[in-house]
Design an enzyme around this catalytic site. Structure first.
Site, PDB file in Angstrom:
ATOM      1  N   CYS A   1      -4.043  -4.190   8.678  1.00 36.49           N
ATOM      2  CA  CYS A   1      -2.752  -4.400   9.505  1.00 36.49           C
ATOM      3  C   CYS A   1      -1.903  -3.362   8.496  1.00 36.49           C
ATOM      4  CB  CYS A   1      -2.051  -5.445   8.850  1.00 36.49           C
ATOM      5  SG  CYS A   1      -3.177  -7.116   9.404  1.00 36.49           S
TER       6      CYS A   1
ATOM      7  N   VAL B   1      -6.436 -13.453  14.969  1.00 33.33           N
ATOM      8  CA  VAL B   1      -4.701 -14.192  15.428  1.00 33.33           C
ATOM      9  C   VAL B   1      -4.397 -14.335  16.251  1.00 33.33           C
ATOM     10  CG1 VAL B   1      -2.518 -12.677  16.109  1.00 33.33           C
ATOM     11  CG2 VAL B   1      -3.474 -11.874  14.665  1.00 33.33           C
TER      12      VAL B   1
ATOM     13  N   GLU C   1      -5.099 -12.920   6.562  1.00 39.13           N
ATOM     14  CA  GLU C   1      -7.272 -13.576   7.079  1.00 39.13           C
ATOM     15  C   GLU C   1      -7.220 -14.200   5.696  1.00 39.13           C
ATOM     16  OE1 GLU C   1      -9.416  -9.922   7.864  1.00 39.13           O
ATOM     17  OE2 GLU C   1      -7.591  -9.402   9.240  1.00 39.13           O
TER      18      GLU C   1
ATOM     19  N   GLY D   1      -5.460  -2.845   1.437  1.00 39.76           N
ATOM     20  CA  GLY D   1      -6.665  -1.708   2.866  1.00 39.76           C
ATOM     21  C   GLY D   1      -6.464  -3.199   4.084  1.00 39.76           C
TER      22      GLY D   1
ATOM     23  N   GLY E   1      -3.264  -2.808  -8.336  1.00 34.13           N
ATOM     24  CA  GLY E   1      -5.534  -2.190  -8.653  1.00 34.13           C
ATOM     25  C   GLY E   1      -5.620  -1.464  -7.261  1.00 34.13           C
TER      26      GLY E   1
HETATM   27  C1  UGA Z   1      -1.268  -8.778   6.031  1.00 40.27           C
HETATM   28  C2  UGA Z   1       0.619  -9.687   6.284  1.00 40.27           C
HETATM   29  O1  UGA Z   1       0.473 -10.086   4.061  1.00 40.27           O
HETATM   30  C3  UGA Z   1       1.050 -10.489   6.871  1.00 40.27           C
HETATM   31  O2  UGA Z   1       1.970 -11.435   6.733  1.00 40.27           O
HETATM   32  C4  UGA Z   1       0.132  -9.870   8.497  1.00 40.27           C
HETATM   33  O3  UGA Z   1       1.013 -10.740   8.878  1.00 40.27           O
HETATM   34  C5  UGA Z   1      -0.548  -9.211   8.357  1.00 40.27           C
HETATM   35  O4  UGA Z   1      -0.427  -8.314   7.246  1.00 40.27           O
HETATM   36  C6  UGA Z   1      -0.681  -8.723  10.023  1.00 40.27           C
HETATM   37  O5  UGA Z   1       0.052  -7.739   9.376  1.00 40.27           O
HETATM   38  O6  UGA Z   1      -1.181  -9.235  10.775  1.00 40.27           O
HETATM   39  P1  UGA Z   1      -4.070  -9.191   5.752  1.00 40.27           P
HETATM   40  O7  UGA Z   1      -3.309  -7.767   5.852  1.00 40.27           O
HETATM   41  O8  UGA Z   1      -4.081 -10.379   5.622  1.00 40.27           O
HETATM   42  O9  UGA Z   1      -1.842  -9.872   5.747  1.00 40.27           O
HETATM   43  O10 UGA Z   1      -4.095  -9.334   4.161  1.00 40.27           O
HETATM   44  P2  UGA Z   1      -2.888  -9.410   2.861  1.00 40.27           P
HETATM   45  O11 UGA Z   1      -3.514 -10.365   1.797  1.00 40.27           O
HETATM   46  O12 UGA Z   1      -1.482  -9.336   2.997  1.00 40.27           O
HETATM   47  O13 UGA Z   1      -3.480  -8.860   1.753  1.00 40.27           O
HETATM   48  C7  UGA Z   1      -3.578  -6.656   1.764  1.00 40.27           C
HETATM   49  C8  UGA Z   1      -3.344  -5.857   1.590  1.00 40.27           C
HETATM   50  O14 UGA Z   1      -2.648  -5.745  -0.053  1.00 40.27           O
HETATM   51  C9  UGA Z   1      -4.555  -6.441   0.188  1.00 40.27           C
HETATM   52  O15 UGA Z   1      -6.055  -5.126   0.859  1.00 40.27           O
HETATM   53  C10 UGA Z   1      -4.909  -6.658  -1.139  1.00 40.27           C
HETATM   54  O16 UGA Z   1      -6.081  -6.375  -1.970  1.00 40.27           O
HETATM   55  C11 UGA Z   1      -2.963  -5.874  -1.521  1.00 40.27           C
HETATM   56  N1  UGA Z   1      -2.960  -6.313  -2.343  1.00 40.27           N
HETATM   57  C12 UGA Z   1      -2.034  -7.524  -1.871  1.00 40.27           C
HETATM   58  C13 UGA Z   1      -2.445  -5.982  -3.417  1.00 40.27           C
HETATM   59  O17 UGA Z   1      -2.908  -4.526  -3.315  1.00 40.27           O
HETATM   60  N2  UGA Z   1      -1.657  -6.369  -4.826  1.00 40.27           N
HETATM   61  C14 UGA Z   1      -1.293  -7.393  -4.099  1.00 40.27           C
HETATM   62  O18 UGA Z   1       0.097  -7.686  -4.686  1.00 40.27           O
HETATM   63  C15 UGA Z   1      -0.723  -7.702  -2.478  1.00 40.27           C
END
Ligand code: UGA
Length: 441
Positions: free
Chosen positions: A261, A12, A156, A258, A254
């Site tokens: 956040c 960040v 990320e 993880g 799925g």
């Molecule tokens: C998340 C939020 O999307 C950001 O907006 C936020 O700023 C960030 O946390 C934070 O609080 O710092 P991030 O943890 O990088 O971002 O990842 P995401 O892309 O949101 O995915 C989170 C998890 O959800 C991953 O494990 C992903 O595989 C899972 N996921 C996501 C699913 O299982 N299904 C989905 O449809 C989407």
């Protein structure tokens, strides 16, 4: 052009600092970890984030981005100080604020002119007020300052793009003038700006992450029902997603969420609610469903193999999602440990995550690529949907496995195609049994 200090060079802080520099500001990024700062001065990134190295390099070269371990140096000409340090989970799920506290105390001791202190770390509701108290209590002599909450919404893997094209900027402060100044910094991003009070801004961050985590657990619950009833979750999600009230994003079933956040923030929000005597039952269910999604994948492998003892299982992907080297709360780690505990030998391959994973997964053999991974496997479990896994030579993969069983925890393959290649394929929520015999029928 403004003078900005950023405290913390994690994903960040570093992204925020580099992006503000790229927008033409003068930024000094500080971290107390001298190893990290020394690395950055040599051009080495402490994290893997696509595009970050070029962005940092360009702005260092232009003189707009500097690194230091000294608060005096970072604050010397700063008008704004962004706090972007970690807030890990404590034992009960409460956020651990020791880093935020240390930063607030250090700023209070080093500041010699008025500052706008902007908090980007995800902190419990009420922390902004607490930070202001720490500053007032620690300053050797009173110097005016304002605290503004500006939660980050960076993902990320696409953090730079998310910074440069945000869906919105949220600012919270009791000092309208300070909030207005921080709003000015964000104007070049041309996104809607919501200005509110400190606690509401802090809550917007938790509520946003909790809602997205809820969407994921919701679709995983529906996937589980789809399996029982013979429906296909991917098509269900597509059919639902066209409704703008629902939306297509965050409906990928799925292995669940993880990362650093969602798991931490949902837990922290539930903790804050419970601490105030509320009963956060939806958040509790969201966490339970997420834990079940991982458990179920191991059960599936066990069922397909008739037991895990003595079997060799390959994990395709280790990081919590693609385009990052982050393994925090990655489903693959938990799955590897469960498989080992049940007597299986585990092999793994990840395009980026293996160096970090090695220390955390004793006894897991790290493979050279996806085909090497498949060598002698009784089953392969897809844990991360890296692009390079989507177009593998499936025949080659098939031929190297001892038993052609694929458990697809991210639904990246087409069940019919997999059956046609002779795999015993199981996705998540993909309806019925597609064994090779049935595909031929
Ligand atoms: C998340 C939020 O999307 C950001 O907006 C936020 O700023 C960030 O946390 C934070 O609080 O710092 P991030 O943890 O990088 O971002 O990842 P995401 O892309 O949101 O995915 C989170 C998890 O959800 C991953 O494990 C992903 O595989 C899972 N996921 C996501 C699913 O299982 N299904 C989905 O449809 C989407």
């Amino acid at each position: 052009m403004k003078d900005i200090a950023v405290v913390g060079v994690g994903y960040v802080g570093l992204v925020t600092g580099a992006c503000f520099a790229d927008l033409g500001n003068r930024v000094v990024a500080l971290d107390i970890d001298s190893g990290r700062i020394a690395g950055l001065l040599r051009g080495e990134m402490p994290i893997y984030e696509p595009g970050l190295e070029e962005l940092v390099e360009r702005n260092v070269r232009s003189g707009r981005l500097q690194f230091t371990t000294s608060y005096a140096e970072a604050l010397r000409s700063a008008e704004f100080v962004f706090i972007a340090v970690g807030t890990p989970s404590g034992v009960d799920g409460e956020a651990d604020l020791q880093h935020v506290q240390a930063v607030a105390e250090s700023i209070a001791r080093a500041m010699d002119h008025p500052l706008v202190i902007v908090n980007k770390s995800t902190v419990p509701v009420g922390t902004g007020d607490w930070v202001a108290d720490i500053l007032r209590g620690t300053q050797p002599k009173p110097i005016p300052f304002a605290v503004v909450s500006c939660p980050e919404f960076l993902r990320e893997g696409s953090a730079i793009q998310d910074f440069m094209s945000p869906a919105r900027t949220v600012l919270g402060s009791l000092d309208a003038e300070a909030a207005e100044k921080v709003a000015q910094l964000h104007l070049p991003l041309r996104a809607p700006i919501v200005i509110t009070d400190l606690r509401t801004a802090e809550m917007i961050k938790y509520a946003s992450n909790a809602f997205l985590a809820t969407k994921i657990s919701f679709i995983n619950e529906i996937a589980n029902v789809c399996e029982a009833l013979g429906a296909d979750i991917k098509e269900v999600a597509t059919g639902m997603g066209y409704d703008p009230r629902i939306g297509r994003t965050f409906l990928e079933a799925g292995l669940g969420y993880g990362g650093s956040c969602f798991p931490k923030d949902v837990k922290a929000l539930a903790y804050m609610a419970a601490e105030k005597g509320r009963h956060p039952q939806l958040l509790q269910a969201v966490m339970d469903i997420n834990a079940d999604s991982r458990r179920r994948i191991v059960e599936r492998a066990r069922d397909l193999l008739g037991g895990l003892g003595g079997k060799t299982i390959g994990l395709l992907g280790l990081t919590f999602k693609p385009n990052t080297d982050d393994l925090r709360e990655a489903p693959a780690l938990e799955i590897a440990r469960k498989l080992q505990a049940d007597g299986a030998s585990v092999r793994a391959y990840d395009p980026v995550g293996m160096p970090r994973a090695e220390g955390q997964l004793p006894g897991v053999h790290m493979a050279a690529d996806a085909y090497d991974l498949a060598d002698g496997c009784d089953a392969v479990i897809v844990c991360t949907e890296w692009n390079e896994f989507k177009n593998l030579d499936l025949q080659r993969l098939h031929d190297r496995m001892r038993q052609p069983i694929i458990v697809d925890g991210r639904n990246i393959y087409d069940p019919d195609e997999m059956a046609a290649f002779g795999f015993h394929y199981r996705g998540v929520g993909r309806g019925y049994d597609r064994t090779p015999e049935k595909a031929r029928a």
